[in-house]
Design a protein around this motif. Structure first.
Motif, PDB file in Angstrom:
ATOM      1  N   PRO A   9       0.827  -1.204   0.000  1.00  0.00           N
ATOM      2  CA  PRO A   9       0.000   0.000   0.000  1.00  0.00           C
ATOM      3  C   PRO A   9       0.861   1.253   0.000  1.00  0.00           C
ATOM      4  O   PRO A   9       1.921   1.318   0.616  1.00  0.00           O
ATOM      5  CB  PRO A   9      -0.798  -0.128   1.304  1.00  0.00           C
ATOM      6  N   ALA A  10       0.395   2.274  -0.712  1.00  0.00           N
ATOM      7  CA  ALA A  10       1.098   3.547  -0.727  1.00  0.00           C
ATOM      8  C   ALA A  10       0.558   4.437   0.380  1.00  0.00           C
ATOM      9  O   ALA A  10      -0.605   4.374   0.748  1.00  0.00           O
ATOM     10  CB  ALA A  10       0.898   4.218  -2.086  1.00  0.00           C
ATOM     11  N   SER A  11       1.406   5.294   0.927  1.00  0.00           N
ATOM     12  CA  SER A  11       0.954   6.223   1.950  1.00  0.00           C
ATOM     13  C   SER A  11       0.044   7.261   1.322  1.00  0.00           C
ATOM     14  O   SER A  11       0.109   7.542   0.122  1.00  0.00           O
ATOM     15  CB  SER A  11       2.160   6.913   2.595  1.00  0.00           C
ATOM     16  N   SER A  12      -0.865   7.848   2.118  1.00  0.00           N
ATOM     17  CA  SER A  12      -1.783   8.859   1.594  1.00  0.00           C
ATOM     18  C   SER A  12      -1.015  10.057   1.066  1.00  0.00           C
ATOM     19  O   SER A  12      -1.404  10.673   0.076  1.00  0.00           O
ATOM     20  CB  SER A  12      -2.760   9.295   2.693  1.00  0.00           C
ATOM     21  N   ARG A  13       0.116  10.399   1.690  1.00  0.00           N
ATOM     22  CA  ARG A  13       0.914  11.530   1.226  1.00  0.00           C
ATOM     23  C   ARG A  13       1.488  11.251  -0.158  1.00  0.00           C
ATOM     24  O   ARG A  13       1.479  12.110  -1.034  1.00  0.00           O
ATOM     25  CB  ARG A  13       2.051  11.812   2.211  1.00  0.00           C
ATOM     26  N   TRP A  18       1.404  12.001  -5.996  1.00  0.00           N
ATOM     27  CA  TRP A  18       1.293  11.407  -7.349  1.00  0.00           C
ATOM     28  C   TRP A  18       0.160  12.054  -8.133  1.00  0.00           C
ATOM     29  O   TRP A  18       0.316  12.396  -9.301  1.00  0.00           O
ATOM     30  CB  TRP A  18       1.043   9.914  -7.215  1.00  0.00           C
ATOM     31  N   ARG A  19      -0.985  12.275  -7.506  1.00  0.00           N
ATOM     32  CA  ARG A  19      -2.113  12.882  -8.204  1.00  0.00           C
ATOM     33  C   ARG A  19      -1.802  14.309  -8.621  1.00  0.00           C
ATOM     34  O   ARG A  19      -2.194  14.757  -9.705  1.00  0.00           O
ATOM     35  CB  ARG A  19      -3.357  12.846  -7.316  1.00  0.00           C
ATOM     36  N   SER A  20      -1.069  15.031  -7.763  1.00  0.00           N
ATOM     37  CA  SER A  20      -0.684  16.396  -8.107  1.00  0.00           C
ATOM     38  C   SER A  20       0.236  16.433  -9.314  1.00  0.00           C
ATOM     39  O   SER A  20       0.071  17.243 -10.227  1.00  0.00           O
ATOM     40  CB  SER A  20       0.006  17.061  -6.900  1.00  0.00           C
ATOM     41  N   GLU A 149       4.147   1.230  -9.983  1.00  0.00           N
ATOM     42  CA  GLU A 149       3.622   0.010  -9.397  1.00  0.00           C
ATOM     43  C   GLU A 149       3.565   0.104  -7.879  1.00  0.00           C
ATOM     44  O   GLU A 149       2.620  -0.370  -7.245  1.00  0.00           O
ATOM     45  CB  GLU A 149       4.486  -1.172  -9.834  1.00  0.00           C
ATOM     46  N   ARG A 150       4.550   0.735  -7.295  1.00  0.00           N
ATOM     47  CA  ARG A 150       4.543   0.902  -5.835  1.00  0.00           C
ATOM     48  C   ARG A 150       3.416   1.809  -5.396  1.00  0.00           C
ATOM     49  O   ARG A 150       2.792   1.610  -4.352  1.00  0.00           O
ATOM     50  CB  ARG A 150       5.882   1.462  -5.361  1.00  0.00           C
ATOM     51  N   LEU A 151       3.124   2.844  -6.196  1.00  0.00           N
ATOM     52  CA  LEU A 151       2.090   3.805  -5.830  1.00  0.00           C
ATOM     53  C   LEU A 151       0.683   3.300  -6.142  1.00  0.00           C
ATOM     54  O   LEU A 151      -0.250   3.521  -5.373  1.00  0.00           O
ATOM     55  CB  LEU A 151       2.313   5.127  -6.570  1.00  0.00           C
ATOM     56  N   MET A 152       0.525   2.612  -7.267  1.00  0.00           N
ATOM     57  CA  MET A 152      -0.808   2.309  -7.765  1.00  0.00           C
ATOM     58  C   MET A 152      -1.117   0.819  -7.830  1.00  0.00           C
ATOM     59  O   MET A 152      -2.228   0.431  -8.205  1.00  0.00           O
ATOM     60  CB  MET A 152      -0.983   2.919  -9.163  1.00  0.00           C
ATOM     61  N   GLY A 153      -0.141  -0.035  -7.476  1.00  0.00           N
ATOM     62  CA  GLY A 153      -0.367  -1.461  -7.549  1.00  0.00           C
ATOM     63  C   GLY A 153      -0.099  -2.013  -8.931  1.00  0.00           C
ATOM     64  O   GLY A 153       0.214  -1.293  -9.881  1.00  0.00           O
ATOM     65  N   ASN A 154      -0.224  -3.310  -9.038  1.00  0.00           N
ATOM     66  CA  ASN A 154       0.058  -4.011 -10.295  1.00  0.00           C
ATOM     67  C   ASN A 154      -1.266  -4.366 -10.976  1.00  0.00           C
ATOM     68  O   ASN A 154      -2.055  -5.132 -10.434  1.00  0.00           O
ATOM     69  CB  ASN A 154       0.864  -5.278 -10.001  1.00  0.00           C
ATOM     70  N   PRO A 155      -1.537  -3.834 -12.191  1.00  0.00           N
ATOM     71  CA  PRO A 155      -2.825  -4.086 -12.847  1.00  0.00           C
ATOM     72  C   PRO A 155      -2.872  -5.377 -13.653  1.00  0.00           C
ATOM     73  O   PRO A 155      -3.891  -5.686 -14.262  1.00  0.00           O
ATOM     74  CB  PRO A 155      -2.947  -2.884 -13.784  1.00  0.00           C
TER      75      PRO A 155
END
Length: 271
Positions: A9-13, A18-20, A149-155
């Motif tokens: 899981p990625a931290s909320s920060r 990443w979204r920014s 992949e670390r931030l969003m997982g593996n699709p």
């Protein structure tokens, strides 16, 4: 029920950051994308027979579908929104997802496999060295893929969720009156492949397009071995020389005639 697959899981920060970054990148790309999102797609579209399907604005990660005598074949599976886009594209061919018999992947980066669930019943073809990354058993070598992949997982699908049919050398597939030719072009990823079908050569990300420089070999930062990628491209265009190649299309909705200028920029980028 498939609950999704993540590495950690990625931290909320990190997610907020990443979204920014992603919003900023999209805003910067918007004027260019509005100016020319696609090149040459109209030329490779054949109503009722072949349909390019751009997805994931503004990068236009492309899916391409074609009707044959023995079913529908699809090249790559896009990224964001690819499932809906693929369904729309298939409808333009008078087809449904169930009509897709074979999927040919140029490689397994996340922006090329997005709609796999829509056609999970089909046969999936890719170069053998790519199988581990496609089924999530291996991690891609390039830094952007590892970070994402670390931030969003593996699709990717789990091993066994789809039927994978890897090939180990240049291979011909026959679909009724059509012959599809697969070529190994390692370098962008270890198992990258190109496909020649009805005069269109799909090269994945072995070739890319920049609004500033035009067509060129794949970006170093996203590639496993840039030098090998260039050598593979030179070999590829020698191997397809006896064939009727009318168009070359990247996986990001950019197509060009393989004329002298194109080949010089792609195969001799430092000259």
């Amino acid at each position: 029920m498939r609950m999704g697959k993540t590495i950690r899981p990625a931290s909320s920060r990190a997610v907020v950051a990443w979204r920014s970054v992603r919003r900023g990148a999209m805003a910067a790309a918007l004027p260019l994308a509005l100016g020319a999102c696609t090149i040459g797609l109209g030329q490779v579209r054949e109503p009722g027979r072949m349909q390019p399907i751009p997805t994931a604005f503004p990068s236009n990660s492309m899916t391409f579908a074609a009707r044959t005598d023995s079913g529908v074949v699809v090249f790559d599976l896009g990224w964001t929104g690819a499932g809906k886009a693929l369904r729309r594209g298939l409808r333009s061919l008078g087809a449904r997802p169930e009509d897709v018999t074979d999927v040919f992947l140029t490689h397994s980066h996340r922006d090329h496999i997005g709609a796999w669930r829509v056609v999970r019943h089909a046969r999936f073809h890719l170069g053998l060295p790519e199988e581990g990354a496609f089924t999530g058993r291996e991690t891609h070598a390039d830094l952007p893929s590892r970070a994402t992949e670390r931030l969003m997982g593996n699709p990717a699908p789990w091993a066994g969720e789809v039927a994978v049919h890897p090939f180990t050398r240049d291979t011909a597939f026959v679909f009724g009156a059509d012959t599809l030719r697969a070529y190994l072009v390692p370098g962008h990823t270890s198992g990258s492949a190109a496909y020649l079908f009805r005069g269109v050569l799909f090269v994945g990300d072995a070739v890319v397009y920049s609004y500033l420089t035009g067509f060129r070999p794949g970006y170093d930062i996203y590639s496993r071995e840039p030098g090998t990628n260039l050598a593979s491209l030179r070999s590829l265009f020698e191997r397809v020389r006896p064939r009727d190649v009318r168009w070359v299309c990247t996986s990001h909705a950019k197509c060009a005639r393989p004329d002298e200028r194109f080949l010089r920029k792609v195969l001799r980028p430092t000259q």
